[in-house]
Enzyme design. Structure first.
Site, mmCIF file in Angstrom:
data_model
loop_
_atom_site.group_PDB
_atom_site.id
_atom_site.type_symbol
_atom_site.label_atom_id
_atom_site.label_comp_id
_atom_site.label_asym_id
_atom_site.label_seq_id
_atom_site.Cartn_x
_atom_site.Cartn_y
_atom_site.Cartn_z
ATOM 1 N N GLU A 103 0.826 -1.199 0.050
ATOM 2 C CA GLU A 103 0.007 -0.135 -0.328
ATOM 3 C C GLU A 103 1.022 1.127 0.019
ATOM 4 O O GLU A 103 1.849 1.076 0.606
ATOM 5 C CB GLU A 103 -0.983 0.016 1.349
ATOM 6 C CG GLU A 103 -1.790 -1.204 1.243
ATOM 7 C CD GLU A 103 -2.653 -1.327 2.292
ATOM 8 O OE1 GLU A 103 -4.062 -1.685 2.313
ATOM 9 O OE2 GLU A 103 -2.358 -0.750 3.504
ATOM 10 N N CYS A 116 3.347 8.944 0.420
ATOM 11 C CA CYS A 116 4.348 7.858 1.409
ATOM 12 C C CYS A 116 4.332 6.599 0.877
ATOM 13 O O CYS A 116 3.354 5.932 0.377
ATOM 14 C CB CYS A 116 3.045 7.891 2.708
ATOM 15 S SG CYS A 116 3.762 6.742 3.842
ATOM 16 N N CYS A 123 7.003 -6.187 7.255
ATOM 17 C CA CYS A 123 8.047 -5.724 8.167
ATOM 18 C C CYS A 123 8.463 -6.875 9.046
ATOM 19 O O CYS A 123 7.552 -7.551 9.703
ATOM 20 C CB CYS A 123 7.403 -4.335 8.842
ATOM 21 S SG CYS A 123 8.846 -3.578 9.758
ATOM 22 N N CYS A 127 7.108 -4.012 15.862
ATOM 23 C CA CYS A 127 6.631 -3.003 16.908
ATOM 24 C C CYS A 127 5.115 -3.252 17.335
ATOM 25 O O CYS A 127 4.308 -3.713 16.195
ATOM 26 C CB CYS A 127 6.886 -1.621 16.099
ATOM 27 S SG CYS A 127 8.529 -1.149 15.668
ATOM 28 N N CYS A 130 1.814 -1.318 15.681
ATOM 29 C CA CYS A 130 1.904 -1.192 14.324
ATOM 30 C C CYS A 130 1.439 -2.374 13.588
ATOM 31 O O CYS A 130 1.785 -3.475 13.924
ATOM 32 C CB CYS A 130 3.218 -0.930 13.749
ATOM 33 S SG CYS A 130 3.566 -0.462 12.060
ATOM 34 N N GLY A 172 7.016 -1.338 6.007
ATOM 35 C CA GLY A 172 8.264 -1.847 6.016
ATOM 36 C C GLY A 172 9.249 -0.749 6.792
ATOM 37 O O GLY A 172 8.961 0.308 7.258
ATOM 38 N N GLU A 173 10.434 -1.058 6.867
ATOM 39 C CA GLU A 173 11.652 -0.502 7.636
ATOM 40 C C GLU A 173 12.748 -0.250 6.454
ATOM 41 O O GLU A 173 13.344 -1.001 5.936
ATOM 42 C CB GLU A 173 12.210 -1.396 8.684
ATOM 43 C CG GLU A 173 13.696 -0.801 9.243
ATOM 44 C CD GLU A 173 13.588 0.639 9.489
ATOM 45 O OE1 GLU A 173 12.673 1.002 10.276
ATOM 46 O OE2 GLU A 173 14.601 1.348 9.177
ATOM 47 N N SER A 204 11.988 7.446 7.282
ATOM 48 C CA SER A 204 11.849 7.306 8.627
ATOM 49 C C SER A 204 12.338 5.801 9.114
ATOM 50 O O SER A 204 11.873 5.069 8.465
ATOM 51 C CB SER A 204 10.406 7.396 9.057
ATOM 52 O OG SER A 204 10.109 7.026 10.316
ATOM 53 N N LEU A 228 11.212 7.549 17.807
ATOM 54 C CA LEU A 228 11.861 7.471 18.990
ATOM 55 C C LEU A 228 10.552 6.676 20.075
ATOM 56 O O LEU A 228 11.228 5.619 20.629
ATOM 57 C CB LEU A 228 12.023 8.841 19.609
ATOM 58 C CG LEU A 228 12.793 8.924 20.960
ATOM 59 C CD1 LEU A 228 14.279 8.452 20.864
ATOM 60 C CD2 LEU A 228 12.776 10.465 21.354
ATOM 61 N N ASN A 229 9.604 7.095 20.055
ATOM 62 C CA ASN A 229 8.337 6.490 20.736
ATOM 63 C C ASN A 229 8.686 6.396 22.112
ATOM 64 O O ASN A 229 7.581 5.795 22.817
ATOM 65 C CB ASN A 229 8.032 5.274 19.822
ATOM 66 C CG ASN A 229 7.803 5.463 18.577
ATOM 67 O OD1 ASN A 229 7.493 6.592 18.342
ATOM 68 N ND2 ASN A 229 7.645 4.595 17.653
ATOM 69 N N ASN A 303 -2.944 5.731 16.021
ATOM 70 C CA ASN A 303 -3.939 5.332 15.395
ATOM 71 C C ASN A 303 -4.410 3.938 15.551
ATOM 72 O O ASN A 303 -3.549 3.078 15.603
ATOM 73 C CB ASN A 303 -3.786 5.555 13.730
ATOM 74 C CG ASN A 303 -3.452 6.598 13.408
ATOM 75 O OD1 ASN A 303 -4.294 7.912 13.663
ATOM 76 N ND2 ASN A 303 -2.199 7.221 12.732
ATOM 77 N N CYS A 347 -0.738 6.272 9.703
ATOM 78 C CA CYS A 347 0.343 5.910 10.083
ATOM 79 C C CYS A 347 0.531 4.631 10.962
ATOM 80 O O CYS A 347 -0.647 4.660 11.896
ATOM 81 C CB CYS A 347 1.246 6.829 11.119
ATOM 82 S SG CYS A 347 1.847 8.277 10.607
HETATM 83 N N1 SAH Z 1 9.637 1.578 9.884
HETATM 84 C C1 SAH Z 1 9.845 2.755 9.983
HETATM 85 C C2 SAH Z 1 8.786 3.611 8.886
HETATM 86 C C3 SAH Z 1 7.342 3.088 8.953
HETATM 87 S S1 SAH Z 1 6.320 3.707 10.256
HETATM 88 C C4 SAH Z 1 9.808 3.498 11.231
HETATM 89 O O1 SAH Z 1 9.643 2.821 12.230
HETATM 90 O O2 SAH Z 1 9.925 4.818 11.422
HETATM 91 C C5 SAH Z 1 6.092 5.353 10.034
HETATM 92 C C6 SAH Z 1 5.792 5.796 11.445
HETATM 93 O O3 SAH Z 1 4.456 5.552 11.762
HETATM 94 C C7 SAH Z 1 6.708 5.712 12.479
HETATM 95 O O4 SAH Z 1 7.067 6.863 13.511
HETATM 96 C C8 SAH Z 1 5.910 4.769 13.597
HETATM 97 O O5 SAH Z 1 6.308 5.014 14.787
HETATM 98 C C9 SAH Z 1 4.510 5.358 13.302
HETATM 99 N N2 SAH Z 1 3.326 4.471 13.698
HETATM 100 C C10 SAH Z 1 3.435 2.844 13.598
HETATM 101 N N3 SAH Z 1 2.170 2.566 13.903
HETATM 102 C C11 SAH Z 1 1.427 3.588 14.249
HETATM 103 C C12 SAH Z 1 -0.096 3.775 14.736
HETATM 104 N N4 SAH Z 1 -0.684 2.677 14.975
HETATM 105 N N5 SAH Z 1 -0.479 5.038 15.109
HETATM 106 C C13 SAH Z 1 0.456 5.911 14.840
HETATM 107 N N6 SAH Z 1 1.848 5.787 14.357
HETATM 108 C C14 SAH Z 1 2.256 4.686 14.019
#
Ligand code: SAH
Length: 353
Positions: A103, A116, A123, A127, A130, A172-173, A204, A228-229, A303, A347
């Site tokens: 997607e 995007c 992936c 995480c 996600c 993906g990463e 990212s 960072l998260n 989200n 996201c």
């Molecule tokens: N793998 C990469 C890029 C994809 S995720 C990364 O981790 O940066 C893109 C962004 O979406 C990242 O900052 C991730 O932390 C965020 N993200 C992932 N799941 C999410 C969710 N359910 N709600 C909001 N942001 C989310």
């Protein structure tokens, strides 16, 4: 199943020219006695003019165009479905030229367009907040499959040569697919190709430290955003298994090195998860990290994907309060208010599940 008809088998084995860099294109076409300047014309047709049918490559001899069409595919992928949101976001399902689906998302807000892109099918990083993680990793995308997303979205939205931003933030990463992603960046920024300014590209990463350091040394590299998260290893380990391999201190060192070497500030992304990483203490530690790194900060309210992900976002009031607290501390912060939530295009909501 019976044997495949010869045409089908041939079509599958045809090499795909779309996604090849200039040198590769020249050397692939050399055995056909295609001179270099013709290879360069083909490069311009594909990437600069976005004409993918050799029939339209009018400054090439007709018999060469026919030979090319017989022997090669020129395929960026095809759009097999879309889901739109009232807020100007469209999520695209794309059938990949080398098999499988991903997607990609286009967002148009005021006069700013952002595309995007996905870098992998699925992936591997797992995480916990996600949705893409739930797919596991199927494979890396080729440079052509990454660039192809830009081609398809630009054509679909009739964007022509209007400048837009590109973020490697889909499925993906990206730094787990280093070669495919950096090749796509070289293609996108080549002035005789699409000619994108590298300042309009942002990658990212969840924090692949060796790849961040390697990227800092690339002659052409996108801007860097780091997810960072969390502000402690304890919480980050729970949210992002990659943190066990590259803990916060090591990651933050790599970020410092990247911004020193590339002279670009890093952006930290911070997904807000109610009761997990949004306490006053978290926000104070976050401010310190961002300030110490002369970085920018992007807050992303979580989200939700009911039944799949167990977290919750703080309510909008709390999100604004966190933002205002950080602003008062002089932190350059913005909130990525979710776009495309209804279409599951926001996201962390991309997955072929
Ligand atoms: N793998 C990469 C890029 C994809 S995720 C990364 O981790 O940066 C893109 C962004 O979406 C990242 O900052 C991730 O932390 C965020 N993200 C992932 N799941 C999410 C969710 N359910 N709600 C909001 N942001 C989310």
């Amino acid at each position: 199943m019976g044997p495949k008809c010869p045409n089908e088998a041939m079509a599958e084995s045809k090499p795909n020219l779309y996604g090849m860099e200039r040198e590769e294109l020249r050397s692939v076409l050399e055995p056909l006695e295609v001179p270099r300047f013709h290879a360069d014309q083909i490069y311009r047709w594909m990437y600069h003019r976005r004409v993918l049918d050799p029939g339209g490559w009018t400054d090439l001899p007709k018999n060469l165009r026919e030979r090319l069409a017989e022997r090669y595919r020129i395929e960026p992928g095809t759009i097999s479905g879309t889901a739109g949101d009232d807020d100007g976001t469209i999520k695209y399902r794309i059938d990949l030229p080398e098999g499988g689906q991903i997607e990609a998302v286009s967002m148009i807000q005021d006069d700013r367009t952002t595309l995007c892109l996905s870098s992998q099918v699925g992936c591997a990083l797992g995480c916990t907040f996600c949705l893409t993680a739930k797919m596991g990793l199927k494979r890396n995308l080729t440079a052509g499959e990454i660039l192809g997303q830009v081609h398809l979205l630009v054509e679909d939205r009739d964007l022509g040569d209007a400048p837009c931003n590109i973020v490697y933030m889909g499925m993906g990463e990206p730094l787990h697919n280093y070669d495919g992603v950096t090749a796509s960046t070289r293609l996108l920024t080549d002035p005789s190709g699409p000619g994108w300014s590298r300042k309009r590209l942002t990658l990212s990463t969840a924090g692949m430290v060796p790849a961040i350091i390697r990227l800092a040394g690339e002659p052409i590299r996108p801007r860097l955003a780091v997810s960072l998260n969390a502000t402690t290893d304890e919480v980050r380990n729970r949210l992002m298994p990659v943190n066990r391999k590259y803990p916060l201190a090591v990651l933050l060192d790599a970020c410092r090195q990247f911004s020193l070497q590339s002279r670009d500030p890093v952006t930290f992304e911070y997904v807000l998860l109610a009761g997990v990483n949004d306490s006053d203490g978290d926000i104070r530690r976050l401010a310190r990290i961002v300030r110490d790194h002369h970085a920018k900060l992007n807050l992303i309210p979580f989200n939700a994907v009911p039944d799949w992900l167990e977290f919750e976002s703080p309510d909008d009031h709390r999100v604004r309060k966190i933002r205002d607290t950080l602003l008062d501390m002089g932190i350059p912060v913005s909130v990525r208010w979710s776009r495309g939530r209804d279409a599951r295009a926001a996201c962390g909501q991309l997955a072929m599940l």
